[in-house]
Scaffold this motif. Structure first.
Motif, PDB file in Angstrom:
ATOM      1  N   GLU A 380     -36.310  76.399 -32.735  1.00 20.83           N
ATOM      2  CA  GLU A 380     -36.589  75.767 -31.444  1.00 20.83           C
ATOM      3  C   GLU A 380     -37.844  74.898 -31.532  1.00 20.83           C
ATOM      4  O   GLU A 380     -37.867  73.770 -31.040  1.00 20.83           O
ATOM      5  CB  GLU A 380     -36.736  76.828 -30.346  1.00 20.83           C
ATOM      6  CG  GLU A 380     -36.789  76.204 -28.966  1.00 20.83           C
ATOM      7  CD  GLU A 380     -36.718  77.231 -27.840  1.00 20.83           C
ATOM      8  OE1 GLU A 380     -35.639  77.400 -27.258  1.00 20.83           O
ATOM      9  OE2 GLU A 380     -37.748  77.860 -27.543  1.00 20.83           O
ATOM     10  N   ALA A 398     -42.362  78.063 -26.678  1.00 21.11           N
ATOM     11  CA  ALA A 398     -42.380  76.668 -26.255  1.00 21.11           C
ATOM     12  C   ALA A 398     -42.393  76.610 -24.726  1.00 21.11           C
ATOM     13  O   ALA A 398     -41.833  77.480 -24.067  1.00 21.11           O
ATOM     14  CB  ALA A 398     -41.147  75.956 -26.803  1.00 21.11           C
ATOM     15  N   ASN A 400     -40.774  74.889 -22.483  1.00 24.98           N
ATOM     16  CA  ASN A 400     -39.462  74.962 -21.825  1.00 24.98           C
ATOM     17  C   ASN A 400     -38.482  75.737 -22.678  1.00 24.98           C
ATOM     18  O   ASN A 400     -37.325  75.351 -22.831  1.00 24.98           O
ATOM     19  CB  ASN A 400     -38.909  73.558 -21.574  1.00 24.98           C
ATOM     20  CG  ASN A 400     -39.884  72.739 -20.784  1.00 24.98           C
ATOM     21  OD1 ASN A 400     -40.367  73.187 -19.743  1.00 24.98           O
ATOM     22  ND2 ASN A 400     -40.211  71.560 -21.287  1.00 24.98           N
ATOM     23  N   SER A 401     -38.944  76.825 -23.215  1.00 27.01           N
ATOM     24  CA  SER A 401     -38.108  77.581 -24.132  1.00 27.01           C
ATOM     25  C   SER A 401     -36.802  78.010 -23.485  1.00 27.01           C
ATOM     26  O   SER A 401     -36.774  78.380 -22.310  1.00 27.01           O
ATOM     27  CB  SER A 401     -38.873  78.819 -24.598  1.00 27.01           C
ATOM     28  OG  SER A 401     -38.032  79.646 -25.335  1.00 27.01           O
ATOM     29  N   ASN A 402     -35.729  77.978 -24.247  1.00 27.91           N
ATOM     30  CA  ASN A 402     -34.429  78.457 -23.778  1.00 27.91           C
ATOM     31  C   ASN A 402     -34.234  79.923 -24.139  1.00 27.91           C
ATOM     32  O   ASN A 402     -33.122  80.373 -24.308  1.00 27.91           O
ATOM     33  CB  ASN A 402     -33.314  77.626 -24.419  1.00 27.91           C
ATOM     34  CG  ASN A 402     -33.272  76.240 -23.830  1.00 27.91           C
ATOM     35  OD1 ASN A 402     -33.480  76.075 -22.634  1.00 27.91           O
ATOM     36  ND2 ASN A 402     -33.011  75.252 -24.664  1.00 27.91           N
TER      37      ASN A 402
HETATM   38  C1  LIG Z   1     -33.116  73.895 -24.034  1.00 28.44           C
HETATM   39  O1  LIG Z   1     -31.742  73.542 -23.960  1.00 28.44           O
HETATM   40  C2  LIG Z   1     -31.526  72.236 -23.400  1.00 28.44           C
HETATM   41  C3  LIG Z   1     -30.028  72.031 -23.231  1.00 28.44           C
HETATM   42  O2  LIG Z   1     -29.314  72.661 -24.253  1.00 28.44           O
HETATM   43  C4  LIG Z   1     -32.174  71.198 -24.337  1.00 28.44           C
HETATM   44  O3  LIG Z   1     -32.010  69.916 -23.806  1.00 28.44           O
HETATM   45  C5  LIG Z   1     -33.661  71.510 -24.472  1.00 28.44           C
HETATM   46  O4  LIG Z   1     -34.242  70.650 -25.406  1.00 28.44           O
HETATM   47  C6  LIG Z   1     -33.881  72.935 -24.942  1.00 28.44           C
HETATM   48  N1  LIG Z   1     -35.298  73.249 -24.941  1.00 28.44           N
HETATM   49  C7  LIG Z   1     -35.955  73.607 -26.027  1.00 28.44           C
HETATM   50  C8  LIG Z   1     -37.398  73.863 -25.875  1.00 28.44           C
HETATM   51  O5  LIG Z   1     -35.414  73.717 -27.125  1.00 28.44           O
END
Ligand SMILES: *[C@@H]1O[C@H](CO)[C@@H](O)[C@H](O)[C@H]1NC(C)=O
Ligand SMILES: *[C@@H]1O[C@H](CO)[C@@H](O)[C@H](O)[C@H]1NC(C)=O
Ligand SMILES: *[C@@H]1O[C@H](CO)[C@@H](O)[C@H](O)[C@H]1NC(C)=O
Ligand SMILES: *[C@@H]1O[C@H](CO)[C@@H](O)[C@H](O)[C@H]1NC(C)=O
Ligand SMILES: *[C@@H]1O[C@H](CO)[C@@H](O)[C@H](O)[C@H]1NC(C)=O
Length: 578
Positions: A380, A398, A400-402
């Motif tokens: 990530e 991060a 905006n971590s997912n």
């Molecule tokens: C989280 O997921 C979204 C959509 O899949 C993507 O655009 C975004 O870059 C991701 N964020 C991170 C920090 O990887």
């Protein structure tokens, strides 16, 4: 095999350095991907306060970065833990479950195809230059290091068995060159030189770099090549510090917590049967503890050296520095001699620090995270799409971590436990049989629990809210009295944890991250507390229970009992999971 003894000054130059020198040292305005420096120590505890004695790590990493205080390993043994870390998979999926063949070690890693398919290879594919120095895996030896060579690194200098843990007589093996003995030099001093050489190589190249430094401190010292056949027993003695650190910490002792050499034994049968340690054993273990802290001073200085070099090169702001250990360690808790391999807090909780671009400084992060999450986290941070075979999820690092948060850690172990130190043996054997178990560590929503099922079908349940030292096994008390955890009875808690473990012990990918979705298809249950709803009582009571048919030294599935859970449909019926 050719061993070359060398008197060396500073190691550095490779082909990369040669081309890179034409550029301006260390300035890459065009570079967007961050660099990574990953320091992984060997057998370093969090619970016994080791970090308290490393002031430079506190200054550079804890104060300037984020401390993940609930970070766990999934298997408390070097090789399985490292393979899980570098592949992002639980050991039941890597099936590298031991330190040597047939169940583990470097040969097993190669047989399983991971030499073509692990983190450094993926990072190279994403444009990284990759470097590694220190211990990679166990049973990576002066004889098999080129059968085949480790893949995935632009530069490498590995410690090799049987000299990996010989603090004053280590053997390193660089790129595709023959092994070199460093007889008489301290291993931490050698690795510091090698790490700086690779750091320079990384800094002068155009590509971002990933550099792993894996010192053996504070692992026990092993001399004499006993790991490598020859019939001599393997003697694991206290670590050996650099000379300048020998005098430190004279008055320091192992913390005298309630579970230190307790009057009443506790734990599963093999732990409960350990004798109470006599005075000379306790004194030796205190010495062992001090030697660990002293040996860590070299690593503390190494971290300082790396940070200084990054500052000088103007790359500090574009570099993540991660610091952790392959597994934790116990000394004297529950009467145990020095060692790991247990599911207790000392063994599974490890330090985890990260600093770098965007990382909050001086923050303590409470989220439950594990070594399986590290590869997804690096992906990530580097902007690489996650792999489907990752059993973990990015750590909340991060902005905006997912990351998908969860309460559980899946802990698993197969085979032997090893008793270390000169006084570590039972009936003159330093090896304990039948140390195979599956467990869950769960923290969240007011719960703080550890639940385990052993190959002997012994069980443990500790409520760490009231019993932080895991002395009081509630599982055995279910019939005697009925203490509540929050408002729930023990049997309700055990039935949920057991079903969760049934899913986790053979999970893959998403089911490792969102295990409740396997039991409840509509996403109505996402936590232990949700699952404790009374309407689910009958369903959980009816579930097959985690059990073993016998104790094996590796992952032999037909010894590991039920594999498939039932799936909730409504209050009165359930489906077979497919
Ligand atoms: C989280 O997921 C979204 C959509 O899949 C993507 O655009 C975004 O870059 C991701 N964020 C991170 C920090 O990887
Ligand atoms: C690092 O190794 C990879 C894989 O072999 C290669 O593609 C890349 O060019 C190397 N980097 C440098 C700077 O040589
Ligand atoms: C150090 O290791 C080398 C092999 O790398 C061995 O030949 C030598 O005997 C060892 N020295 C000692 C003092 O054990
Ligand atoms: C280990 O477990 C097996 C059963 O799987 C049993 O036969 C054996 O006696 C046990 N050994 C020890 C040392 O407890
Ligand atoms: C794990 O490896 C061992 C040793 O090669 C093998 O016997 C066992 O069947 C494997 N287990 C699984 C689940 O693949």
């Amino acid at each position: 095999m050719k061993l070359v003894a060398v008197m060396l000054s500073v190691l550095s130059s490779t082909a990369i350095a040669a081309t890179g020198l034409q550029q301006v040292l260390g300035t890459h305005p065009e570079q967007s991907q961050p660099n990574f420096i990953f320091v992984i120590t060997d057998d370093q505890d969090l619970e016994l306060d080791s970090v308290k004695y490393t002031p430079l790590i506190q200054t550079h990493l804890q104060s300037k970065g984020t401390f993940f205080k609930n970070h766990f390993v999934t298997t408390a043994l070097c090789c399985p833990s490292r393979v899980s870390l570098w592949t992002g998979q639980q050991a039941h999926n890597t099936n590298v479950t031991d330190v040597s063949p047939p169940y583990g070690g470097y040969p097993k890693f190669v047989d399983r195809g991971f030499n073509e398919n692990f983190l450094p290879v993926w990072l190279q594919d994403a444009g990284y230059n990759t470097f590694y120095t220190g211990k990679l895996f166990n049973t990576h030896t002066v004889e098999n290091y080129n059968q085949p060579h480790v893949n995935g690194f632009n530069g490498s200098d590995f410690l090799l068995d049987p000299f990996t843990y010989s603090y004053l007589n280590s053997t390193y093996q660089r790129n595709h060159e023959p092994p070199v003995s460093y007889e008489g030099r301290h291993t931490t001093e050698v690795i510091t030189e090698k790490a700086l050489g690779f750091l320079n190589d990384g800094l002068v190249a155009e590509q971002p770099f990933f550099l792993v430094i894996a010192p053996i401190a504070p692992h026990a010292n092993i001399d004499g090549g006993a790991l490598h056949g020859g019939g001599a027993p393997t003697v694991m003695t206290e670590p050996i510090p650099l000379d300048r650190h020998r005098h430190l910490f004279k008055d320091v002792r192992v913390p005298r917590t309630d579970h230190f050499n307790p009057v009443e034994p506790n734990g599963v049968s093999w732990v409960r049967d350990l004798p109470r340690q006599d005075q000379s054993t306790v004194a030796y273990n205190d010495h062992f503890y001090r030697q660990r802290l002293r040996a860590l001073q070299g690593v503390d200085e190494l971290v300082d050296t790396l940070v200084t070099r990054l500052e000088e090169s103007d790359q500090l702001d574009n570099t993540y520095i991660i610091y952790t250990s392959d597994n934790g360690y116990h000394i004297g808790q529950h009467r145990l001699p020095p060692g790991k391999a247990c599911g207790f807090e000392e063994d599974i909780r490890v330090p985890f620090f990260i600093r770098g671009p965007g990382i909050p400084q001086g923050r303590v992060q409470e989220a439950v995270t594990t070594h399986i999450d590290i590869a997804p986290t690096l992906f990530e941070l580097a902007g690489i799409p996650l792999r489907d075979d990752f059993d973990g999820t990015p750590m909340p690092i991060a902005p905006n971590s997912n990351s998908t948060r969860h309460e559980h850690v899946t802990v698993e172990y197969w085979g032997h436990a090893y008793l270390e130190g000169l006084k570590g043996s039972i009936d003159n054997s330093p090896v304990v049989a039948n140390n195979t178990y599956k467990s869950i560590r769960l923290i969240g929503d007011g719960f703080d629990l550890y639940y385990s099922v052993w190959c002997t079908n012994e069980h443990e349940l500790y409520d760490l809210t009231t019993d932080p030292y895991q002395i009081n096994n509630l599982y055995d008390k279910q019939d005697v009295y009925s203490p509540l955890i929050h408002k729930y009875g023990l049997s309700q808690i055990v039935s949920r944890l057991d079903s969760l473990l049934l899913v986790l012990k053979s999970c893959k990918g998403r089911t490792c991250i969102k295990p409740w979705d396997v039991l409840h298809r509509h996403g109505t249950v996402v936590s232990l507390r949700d699952a404790l709803h009374a309407e689910y009582d009958a369903f959980y009571n009816f579930q097959p229970k985690v059990a073993f048919d016998r104790c094996e030294l590796g992952q032999i599935l037909d010894a590991e009992g039920p594999q498939e859970p039932l799936v909730y449909r409504d209050g009165l019926s359930w489906d077979v999971w497919t």
